[in-house]
Design an enzyme around this catalytic site. Sequence first.
Site, mmCIF file in Angstrom:
data_model
loop_
_atom_site.group_PDB
_atom_site.id
_atom_site.type_symbol
_atom_site.label_atom_id
_atom_site.label_comp_id
_atom_site.label_asym_id
_atom_site.label_seq_id
_atom_site.Cartn_x
_atom_site.Cartn_y
_atom_site.Cartn_z
ATOM 1 N N ASP A 24 0.819 -1.207 0.000
ATOM 2 C CA ASP A 24 0.000 0.000 0.000
ATOM 3 C C ASP A 24 0.856 1.263 0.000
ATOM 4 O O ASP A 24 0.634 2.181 0.797
ATOM 5 C CB ASP A 24 -0.948 0.013 1.215
ATOM 6 C CG ASP A 24 -1.765 -1.266 1.343
ATOM 7 O OD1 ASP A 24 -2.081 -1.868 0.300
ATOM 8 O OD2 ASP A 24 -2.078 -1.667 2.480
ATOM 9 N N GLU A 180 -10.997 0.545 -4.356
ATOM 10 C CA GLU A 180 -10.356 0.974 -3.106
ATOM 11 C C GLU A 180 -9.088 1.740 -3.420
ATOM 12 O O GLU A 180 -8.776 1.987 -4.588
ATOM 13 C CB GLU A 180 -10.033 -0.247 -2.245
ATOM 14 C CG GLU A 180 -9.116 -1.233 -2.951
ATOM 15 C CD GLU A 180 -8.969 -2.558 -2.224
ATOM 16 O OE1 GLU A 180 -9.690 -2.814 -1.251
ATOM 17 O OE2 GLU A 180 -8.118 -3.356 -2.650
HETATM 18 C C1 6LW Z 1 -5.786 -2.056 2.000
HETATM 19 C C2 6LW Z 1 -6.712 -2.206 0.878
HETATM 20 C C3 6LW Z 1 -6.524 -3.596 0.540
HETATM 21 O O1 6LW Z 1 -6.210 -1.108 2.910
HETATM 22 O O2 6LW Z 1 -5.857 -4.269 1.505
HETATM 23 O O3 6LW Z 1 -7.188 -5.418 -0.601
HETATM 24 C C4 6LW Z 1 -5.839 -3.437 2.590
HETATM 25 N N1 6LW Z 1 -7.003 -4.151 -0.453
HETATM 26 O O4 6LW Z 1 -6.456 -1.322 -0.163
HETATM 27 C C5 6LW Z 1 -4.684 -3.749 3.444
HETATM 28 O O5 6LW Z 1 -3.487 -3.663 2.719
#
Ligand code: 6LW
Length: 505
Positions: A24, A180
């Site tokens: 991330d 996301e």
């Molecule tokens: C992060 C999100 C994700 O906040 O995993 O699967 C989470 N997506 O973007 C943790 O890395």
Amino acid sequence: MRVSSMPATASTINNPVVPGFHPDPSICQAGSDYYLACSSFEYFPGVPIFHSRDLVHWTQIGNALERPSQLRLPPETTSSGGIYAPTLRHHDGRFWLITTNVNDGGHLLSTATDPAGPWSDPIRLPGVPGIDPDLAWDDEGNCWCTYAGVEQIRIDPHTGESFGPPRRLWSGTPHAKAPEAPHLYRIGDYWYLLIAEGGTERGHGVSIARGRTPNGPFEPCPANPILTHRGTDHPIQNTGHGDLVQAPDGSWWMVLLGVRPGGGTPGWHVLGRETFLAPVSWVDDWPVVGELSLVMPAPPWPLQPGAVTPVRDDFDLSELAPCWISLRRRPAETCTTKERAGWLTLHARGGSLDDHDVTFVGRRQQHLSCRVRTLIDPAEGRGGLAVRLDEQHHYDIEAASGEVRVLARIGPLHTVVASHAMPAGPLVLRIEVAAVQELNDARTGPDTLTIGVEEPNGTFVELTTLDGRYLSTEVAGGFTGRVIGMYASAGTIHFDWFDYEPLDH
Ligand code: 6LW
């Protein structure tokens, strides 16, 4: 599937640029300096911060959340709970870091004048739900917090107050899961909304939309996803969760997360999600992601390799280097270099690495092949060296006076794999991780871990070699990667030094 990369030459650079469990990534620029932040989950301190001048060589300069007043990871914080994706920005002469503690009240917003710290005690944003918060300021000075979904709320970044109900900006590509990791930027005449979608597993990707205001409406890029390796045999998989940055020469780049699966089918990745760098060009005011590979052409600006990380930590300093992380908390009374000069002293809390609350100090495994050694004095207790994925997946070599044992925990199974009598006194424990170079068949694992002790004359006594697949994300699940470190399971244990020697670049 390739399992290791070619060495970089003067005209090439290696990816990942921040290897090991550093997912991330979020990046910002301040003059000729670049800073990068990553997620840290159940580990304390939280949110590692890196510095670079060339986008290629990164040095960890601290952790944003390093005081209990900044980071509370309550006992119920599971592995892969805790701190999720941060956004790091430089605005108005300050650095801003927003992240989410999924086990303690949601979003945290902290600021610093120097990204090496200290970072402020964070403010909370009780009116902002979700994960993956982003911060962007418009020309009128409004601060927009955009988060997974993808939704947005205007906030006061000084108080954490939010204004108005959330507004849905974009749901990503129809039928793609998990829109996301939004990042919102003003570039030229447009506001760009960069997101991840498809889930953080093999389907991961990066998509983008643009609009004339920070609140939309947003028009999706016709070429979405602008980056994905889904369904390919590319050695870098799960590519997504990007953030954009401009290089010293004005060119554009993306930092993103990806994994390096090894072995046969289905491919096991053991280092977690790592931070990669990819070039970006612009066509018709849309970003186009260029070659992303393990070895890439070197960029045209001068490269400034950071100091070579020493193999050995002698524990001679009163504070631990920023790469050292512990589980959920690190009280000085259970972990200190001040009790016995030149040694790291650990006082046991839990009885083993199966426990949530255990005295453990480790560092991320950052290389597919590496050798780790530590000199342990177990005279006053029991403890050792472990490779940890989570409470249910770890291999340990544990010393007590007169005996050494190798323990394996794989899901519900606990096994003493080997034991060996040793003369009382300090001894060297060793774990050597070797990435497989050749697949014997489709089921070959990603690597092997050879675990043993060194006799007083330095001779290595191998106690066992274990298949590394059981310490992979494909087996254990979750968002993290391997961490290798020292622990105490009874009494008091001292460590004189810890060596981490990369056996690939
Ligand atoms: C992060 C999100 C994700 O906040 O995993 O699967 C989470 N997506 O973007 C943790 O890395």
